[in-house]
Scaffold this motif. Structure first.
Motif, short mmCIF file in Angstrom:
data_model
loop_
_atom_site.label_atom_id
_atom_site.label_comp_id
_atom_site.label_asym_id
_atom_site.label_seq_id
_atom_site.Cartn_x
_atom_site.Cartn_y
_atom_site.Cartn_z
N HIS A 10 0.83 -1.21 0.00
CA HIS A 10 0.00 0.00 0.00
C HIS A 10 0.87 1.27 0.00
CE1 HIS A 10 -3.05 -2.92 0.95
NE2 HIS A 10 -2.56 -3.15 2.15
N ILE A 11 2.04 1.20 -0.64
CA ILE A 11 2.95 2.34 -0.62
C ILE A 11 2.35 3.54 -1.35
CG2 ILE A 11 5.19 3.18 -1.42
CD1 ILE A 11 6.33 0.44 -0.90
N LYS A 12 1.67 3.29 -2.47
CA LYS A 12 1.08 4.40 -3.23
C LYS A 12 0.04 5.14 -2.39
CE LYS A 12 1.83 2.52 -7.87
NZ LYS A 12 1.18 2.10 -9.14
N LEU A 13 -0.75 4.38 -1.65
CA LEU A 13 -1.76 5.00 -0.78
C LEU A 13 -1.09 5.82 0.31
CD1 LEU A 13 -4.71 5.31 0.12
CD2 LEU A 13 -4.46 3.18 1.41
N ALA A 14 -0.05 5.24 0.94
CA ALA A 14 0.67 5.96 1.99
C ALA A 14 1.34 7.21 1.45
CB ALA A 14 1.70 5.04 2.64
N ASN A 15 1.95 7.10 0.26
CA ASN A 15 2.61 8.26 -0.34
C ASN A 15 1.60 9.36 -0.66
OD1 ASN A 15 5.15 7.13 -0.28
ND2 ASN A 15 5.11 6.40 -2.39
N ALA A 16 0.47 8.96 -1.25
CA ALA A 16 -0.56 9.95 -1.61
C ALA A 16 -1.11 10.65 -0.37
CB ALA A 16 -1.68 9.26 -2.39
N GLY A 17 -1.37 9.86 0.67
CA GLY A 17 -1.88 10.45 1.90
C GLY A 17 -0.88 11.38 2.55
N THR A 18 0.38 10.97 2.55
CA THR A 18 1.43 11.78 3.17
C THR A 18 1.60 13.10 2.43
OG1 THR A 18 2.61 9.80 3.93
CG2 THR A 18 3.86 11.85 3.80
N VAL A 19 1.67 13.03 1.11
CA VAL A 19 1.86 14.25 0.32
C VAL A 19 0.66 15.19 0.47
CG1 VAL A 19 2.04 15.16 -2.03
CG2 VAL A 19 3.42 13.19 -1.34
#
Length: 213
Positions: A92-101
């Motif tokens: 779920h890295i893409k989800l984590a990256n999107a949420g973080t950004v």
């Protein structure tokens, strides 16, 4: 032990202190954020929409502004810790990256608006609502995505993930012009709780894996 496993173990060794440090930052940012919200709620009630024709808006005092200016970067560091956790978990890295950004951009907008208001407008920036609204939306949407990542990953207890998600939704009910600004407190507490868990369980939260998928 294979070379791949040895490399993964080495990554875990240097990542653990980093994760714990970001947890400490999140806890400190949480304390400052909650204190800022409480102090702001003690100021005279401001105005909303048409009420502003006859009543002035509630502005952040220098103390509240200073607390928020200090809290936001610390919370952003805590967010960075969640991103490190996501990358080490490898899912779920893409989800984590999107949420973080998204959350970081929202916080940056709020941070800059408070900073500009405090430094150049004597605590009364006329177009503050036009900055607070998109900034708040960014924070809420970003943290909802991060909450979904937390719930899916299983690295943090289910109750904490749910608390994190619910506190993010409660931000929608918060209005810094009225007593409803206190609805932001659960969010600050959730940040602190996640930070505490990162600090005390850093090593256990990082499974040995070859790297992010």
């Amino acid at each position: 032990m294979t070379i791949t496993t040895m490399e993964a173990s080495a990554r875990r060794e240097w990542t653990t202190p980093l994760l714990r440090a970001t947890g400490v930052a999140a806890m400190l940012g949480s304390v400052l954020f909650v204190l800022a919200v409480i102090l702001h709620s003690l100021e005279p009630v401001g105005c909303i929409a048409d009420e502003c024709a006859t009543r002035s808006m509630r502005s952040a005092t220098p103390m509240v502004a200073a607390l928020l200016i200090a809290a936001v970067p610390l919370i952003l560091v805590g967010i960075a810790g969640l991103l490190v956790m996501a990358r080490r978990y490898g899912r779920h890295i893409k989800l984590a990256n999107a949420g973080t950004v998204t959350a970081a951009v929202g916080f940056a907008i709020l941070f800059l608006s408070v900073l500009v208001q405090a430094l150049f407008f004597d605590g009364d920036l006329p177009w503050m609502p036009f900055l607070v609204i998109p900034g708040s939306i960014g924070v809420i949407v970003g943290f909802l995505m991060i909450a979904i990542f937390i719930l899916r990953s299983g690295l943090i207890p289910l109750w904490l993930g749910i608390f994190f998600a619910v506190s993010s939704v409660l931000l929608l009910a918060s209005n810094e012009q009225t007593a409803s600004v206190l609805f932001a407190i659960p969010f600050g507490l959730a940040i602190g709780a996640v930070g505490f868990f990162m600090w005390t369980n850093g090593k256990r939260m990082l499974p040995i894996a070859p790297g992010p998928a």
